[in-house]
Design a protein around this motif. Structure first.
Motif, PDB file in Angstrom:
ATOM      1  N   VAL A  95       0.836  -1.207   0.000  1.00  0.00           N
ATOM      2  CA  VAL A  95       0.000   0.000   0.000  1.00  0.00           C
ATOM      3  C   VAL A  95       0.863   1.246   0.000  1.00  0.00           C
ATOM      4  O   VAL A  95       0.522   2.255  -0.645  1.00  0.00           O
ATOM      5  N   LEU A  96       2.009   1.214   0.681  1.00  0.00           N
ATOM      6  CA  LEU A  96       2.935   2.345   0.641  1.00  0.00           C
ATOM      7  C   LEU A  96       3.403   2.599  -0.791  1.00  0.00           C
ATOM      8  O   LEU A  96       3.503   3.753  -1.235  1.00  0.00           O
ATOM      9  N   GLY A  97       3.658   1.519  -1.533  1.00  0.00           N
ATOM     10  CA  GLY A  97       4.027   1.671  -2.937  1.00  0.00           C
ATOM     11  C   GLY A  97       2.927   2.342  -3.741  1.00  0.00           C
ATOM     12  O   GLY A  97       3.193   3.179  -4.612  1.00  0.00           O
ATOM     13  N   LEU A  98       1.665   1.999  -3.455  1.00  0.00           N
ATOM     14  CA  LEU A  98       0.543   2.620  -4.157  1.00  0.00           C
ATOM     15  C   LEU A  98       0.433   4.106  -3.802  1.00  0.00           C
ATOM     16  O   LEU A  98       0.103   4.938  -4.657  1.00  0.00           O
ATOM     17  N   ILE A  99       0.695   4.446  -2.541  1.00  0.00           N
ATOM     18  CA  ILE A  99       0.664   5.859  -2.135  1.00  0.00           C
ATOM     19  C   ILE A  99       1.756   6.643  -2.868  1.00  0.00           C
ATOM     20  O   ILE A  99       1.520   7.737  -3.375  1.00  0.00           O
ATOM     21  N   LEU A 100       2.958   6.056  -2.936  1.00  0.00           N
ATOM     22  CA  LEU A 100       4.048   6.711  -3.659  1.00  0.00           C
ATOM     23  C   LEU A 100       3.720   6.823  -5.148  1.00  0.00           C
ATOM     24  O   LEU A 100       4.125   7.786  -5.812  1.00  0.00           O
ATOM     25  N   PHE A 101       2.986   5.856  -5.671  1.00  0.00           N
ATOM     26  CA  PHE A 101       2.558   5.872  -7.074  1.00  0.00           C
ATOM     27  C   PHE A 101       1.712   7.107  -7.365  1.00  0.00           C
ATOM     28  O   PHE A 101       1.829   7.708  -8.441  1.00  0.00           O
ATOM     29  N   THR A 102       0.854   7.488  -6.413  1.00  0.00           N
ATOM     30  CA  THR A 102      -0.003   8.663  -6.630  1.00  0.00           C
ATOM     31  C   THR A 102       0.798   9.958  -6.690  1.00  0.00           C
ATOM     32  O   THR A 102       0.308  10.968  -7.207  1.00  0.00           O
ATOM     33  N   LEU A 125      -9.635   4.418  -6.336  1.00  0.00           N
ATOM     34  CA  LEU A 125      -9.149   3.829  -5.087  1.00  0.00           C
ATOM     35  C   LEU A 125      -8.269   4.835  -4.367  1.00  0.00           C
ATOM     36  O   LEU A 125      -7.468   5.532  -4.989  1.00  0.00           O
ATOM     37  N   GLN A 126      -8.432   4.912  -3.052  1.00  0.00           N
ATOM     38  CA  GLN A 126      -7.628   5.814  -2.238  1.00  0.00           C
ATOM     39  C   GLN A 126      -6.720   4.981  -1.338  1.00  0.00           C
ATOM     40  O   GLN A 126      -7.144   4.482  -0.295  1.00  0.00           O
ATOM     41  N   PRO A 127      -5.449   4.796  -1.734  1.00  0.00           N
ATOM     42  CA  PRO A 127      -4.550   3.908  -0.981  1.00  0.00           C
ATOM     43  C   PRO A 127      -4.376   4.284   0.487  1.00  0.00           C
ATOM     44  O   PRO A 127      -4.183   3.409   1.331  1.00  0.00           O
ATOM     45  N   SER A 128      -4.424   5.583   0.806  1.00  0.00           N
ATOM     46  CA  SER A 128      -4.221   5.991   2.199  1.00  0.00           C
ATOM     47  C   SER A 128      -5.301   5.424   3.118  1.00  0.00           C
ATOM     48  O   SER A 128      -5.061   5.209   4.307  1.00  0.00           O
ATOM     49  N   GLU A 129      -6.508   5.180   2.578  1.00  0.00           N
ATOM     50  CA  GLU A 129      -7.566   4.554   3.384  1.00  0.00           C
ATOM     51  C   GLU A 129      -7.224   3.097   3.678  1.00  0.00           C
ATOM     52  O   GLU A 129      -7.432   2.611   4.788  1.00  0.00           O
ATOM     53  N   PHE A 134      -3.814  -1.849   7.976  1.00  0.00           N
ATOM     54  CA  PHE A 134      -2.509  -2.522   8.007  1.00  0.00           C
ATOM     55  C   PHE A 134      -1.518  -1.772   8.885  1.00  0.00           C
ATOM     56  O   PHE A 134      -0.627  -2.382   9.491  1.00  0.00           O
ATOM     57  N   LEU A 135      -1.679  -0.465   8.991  1.00  0.00           N
ATOM     58  CA  LEU A 135      -0.852   0.309   9.915  1.00  0.00           C
ATOM     59  C   LEU A 135      -1.181  -0.063  11.359  1.00  0.00           C
ATOM     60  O   LEU A 135      -0.289  -0.146  12.210  1.00  0.00           O
ATOM     61  N   VAL A 136      -2.455  -0.309  11.639  1.00  0.00           N
ATOM     62  CA  VAL A 136      -2.864  -0.754  12.978  1.00  0.00           C
ATOM     63  C   VAL A 136      -2.251  -2.114  13.291  1.00  0.00           C
ATOM     64  O   VAL A 136      -1.679  -2.332  14.371  1.00  0.00           O
ATOM     65  N   LEU A 137      -2.352  -3.045  12.335  1.00  0.00           N
ATOM     66  CA  LEU A 137      -1.824  -4.393  12.557  1.00  0.00           C
ATOM     67  C   LEU A 137      -0.313  -4.374  12.766  1.00  0.00           C
ATOM     68  O   LEU A 137       0.203  -4.969  13.720  1.00  0.00           O
ATOM     69  N   GLN A 138       0.406  -3.691  11.869  1.00  0.00           N
ATOM     70  CA  GLN A 138       1.853  -3.693  11.981  1.00  0.00           C
ATOM     71  C   GLN A 138       2.330  -2.847  13.150  1.00  0.00           C
ATOM     72  O   GLN A 138       3.322  -3.182  13.803  1.00  0.00           O
ATOM     73  N   GLY A 139       1.633  -1.745  13.435  1.00  0.00           N
ATOM     74  CA  GLY A 139       1.987  -0.955  14.612  1.00  0.00           C
ATOM     75  C   GLY A 139       1.842  -1.763  15.886  1.00  0.00           C
ATOM     76  O   GLY A 139       2.693  -1.688  16.785  1.00  0.00           O
ATOM     77  N   PHE A 161       7.454   3.684   9.196  1.00  0.00           N
ATOM     78  CA  PHE A 161       6.266   4.422   9.646  1.00  0.00           C
ATOM     79  C   PHE A 161       6.388   5.909   9.284  1.00  0.00           C
ATOM     80  O   PHE A 161       5.421   6.536   8.846  1.00  0.00           O
ATOM     81  N   GLY A 162       7.580   6.464   9.468  1.00  0.00           N
ATOM     82  CA  GLY A 162       7.787   7.867   9.113  1.00  0.00           C
ATOM     83  C   GLY A 162       7.622   8.103   7.619  1.00  0.00           C
ATOM     84  O   GLY A 162       7.056   9.127   7.202  1.00  0.00           O
ATOM     85  N   LEU A 163       8.090   7.152   6.798  1.00  0.00           N
ATOM     86  CA  LEU A 163       7.935   7.271   5.347  1.00  0.00           C
ATOM     87  C   LEU A 163       6.471   7.221   4.947  1.00  0.00           C
ATOM     88  O   LEU A 163       6.030   7.960   4.052  1.00  0.00           O
ATOM     89  N   VAL A 164       5.694   6.360   5.605  1.00  0.00           N
ATOM     90  CA  VAL A 164       4.257   6.280   5.331  1.00  0.00           C
ATOM     91  C   VAL A 164       3.581   7.621   5.607  1.00  0.00           C
ATOM     92  O   VAL A 164       2.817   8.144   4.775  1.00  0.00           O
ATOM     93  N   LEU A 165       3.860   8.188   6.772  1.00  0.00           N
ATOM     94  CA  LEU A 165       3.250   9.470   7.138  1.00  0.00           C
ATOM     95  C   LEU A 165       3.695  10.579   6.187  1.00  0.00           C
ATOM     96  O   LEU A 165       2.882  11.425   5.781  1.00  0.00           O
ATOM     97  N   ALA A 166       4.981  10.580   5.810  1.00  0.00           N
ATOM     98  CA  ALA A 166       5.478  11.612   4.897  1.00  0.00           C
ATOM     99  C   ALA A 166       4.828  11.480   3.523  1.00  0.00           C
ATOM    100  O   ALA A 166       4.474  12.492   2.898  1.00  0.00           O
ATOM    101  N   ALA A 167       4.650  10.251   3.035  1.00  0.00           N
ATOM    102  CA  ALA A 167       4.047  10.043   1.713  1.00  0.00           C
ATOM    103  C   ALA A 167       2.594  10.512   1.693  1.00  0.00           C
ATOM    104  O   ALA A 167       2.141  11.141   0.723  1.00  0.00           O
TER     105      ALA A 167
END
Length: 392
Positions: A95-102, A125-129, A134-139, A161-167
């Motif tokens: 999903v992080l890859g999809l966010i970076l794709f946008t 599709l909105q990848p951030s949603e 998955f952020l809850v599970l991995q966190g 996690f920081g990269l996810v938030l920055a993206a």
């Protein structure tokens, strides 16, 4: 699961064997969903009719997404949480890859100045949603097993996690970034990390938000208009002014279902960001209080599941799911009532949007799964008693 349960996922004969918290949360999730569909039908009909010549355009698509979401929901409450925790890091990276794709110019779908969507034919599709569950599970997995991780593993996941938030922030989507950051922070706090770590992380998050607002003019204007929307009621303060007019027009008991006037091309985004304003106009102050009561009961049940859970990681999964579902609903209501700056954060299971509906039902499924797995009768295998030797 049988074919019948896939086609009609609301019906599940095995529910009667679930623990009471799981049963109540399931029925409250379905009730929340049905109320949301009714409100969306009213809020979106005029808008859909003017845009597409079909008042049911948004509603029918939402029903399809909800049906898919209920299938996912029904599968999750039957799937061992351990299996989901195993695939969570890989799904989060996907999903992080999809966010970076946008963020790549020309690839992300630009709507209202933000590139938060990926277009697949007629589907947005909105990848951030999708990142939220998955952020809850991995966190929960990372902070729940924090003291078993090496220093390198800790820094690796903090960096991810920081990269996810920055993206997400670069899309730009400050509200979702803040919600995801707050969720991770509360999961870490619930895991028992030292307060010195938590204080430093909170300071870093506030700094990122200040920097974003400083360099993005539209975010700065939103905050300034939130402080006094009546100063520019036809400009930056327009959305909030119309929302407040809608809520105020509802009075104690509301104008009646389907009779909102502000949704008739006065209130921006009546089917998404400001759907609570339409609800308040039609059902009034009493309806708003009842909705808050529903969220209070749901949150209390979720908190009970969290407190009673004996497994560290699962307890954090329940905590994170509760924070996203209830926290996002309260943030949306805060925006509509002028208690918070205007942001584009949907109301879970109310606002139009397939990605949001799927993510919300995914999180509700995780919460109920934790309630089911923590039940002693599901975790402790039954032992067969040795028959007594009657001839002895």
């Amino acid at each position: 699961m049988s074919v019948w349960q896939y086609l009609f996922p609301i019906f599940d004969p095995d529910v009667k064997n679930w623990p009471v918290e799981a049963r109540l949360l399931r029925w409250m999730t379905l009730f929340w969903l049905l109320v949301g569909l009714a409100v969306l039908f009213s809020a979106s009909y005029a808008l859909a009719d003017s845009r597409f010549g079909n008042g049911l355009y948004y509603f029918t698509r939402q029903v399809i997404w909800v049906w898919v979401g209920l299938i996912v929901f029904n599968s999750l409450v039957r799937s061992p949480l351990q299996n989901l925790l195993k695939i969570a890091p890989w799904m989060m990276l996907l999903v992080l890859g999809l966010i970076l794709f946008t963020l790549v110019p020309g690839l992300g779908e630009n709507i209202n100045g933000a590139t938060r969507w990926i277009k697949l034919g007629p589907i947005l599709l909105q990848p951030s949603e999708f990142m939220k569950p998955f952020l809850v599970l991995q966190g929960a997995a990372v902070f729940g097993g924090w003291y078993r991780l090496s220093i390198a593993q800790r820094f690796t996941w903090i960096g991810i996690f920081g990269l996810v938030l920055a993206a997400i922030l670069l899309q730009p989507n400050l509200s979702t970034t803040a919600l995801c950051g707050m969720t991770l922070w509360l999961i870490a706090l619930g895991s028992g990390l030292p307060l010195a770590y938590m204080g430093g992380t909170a300071l870093l998050g506030v700094t990122m938000a200040v920097v974003s607002v400083t360099f993005r003019e539209y975010q700065r204007r939103r905050i300034l208009s939130f402080m006094n929307p009546w100063e520019d009621p036809r400009g930056d303060g327009y959305q909030l002014v119309q929302s407040l007019l809608a809520i105020g027009s509802g009075g104690p008991t509301g104008t009646g279902y389907g009779l909102s006037q502000q949704k008739l091309f006065y209130l921006p985004f009546p089917d998404t960001d400001f759907i609570f304003a339409v609800f308040s106009e039609e059902f009034g102050f009493i309806g708003g209080i009842l909705l808050l009561l529903m969220l209070l009961i749901y949150g209390t049940l979720a908190l009970r599941v969290t407190i009673l859970c004996r497994h560290r990681v699962k307890r954090l999964v329940a905590l994170g799911s509760m924070v996203v579902l209830i926290g996002q609903a309260l943030l949306n209501m805060g925006v509509a009532t002028g208690s918070l700056p205007t942001t584009g954060l949907p109301f879970p299971l109310f606002s139009y949007g397939g990605s949001s509906s799927l993510a919300s039902l995914f999180l509700a499924g995780l919460l109920i799964r934790v309630a089911r797995e923590d039940n002693e009768t599901e975790n402790v295998p039954k032992t067969r008693k040795r028959p007594r030797n009657l001839t002895a």
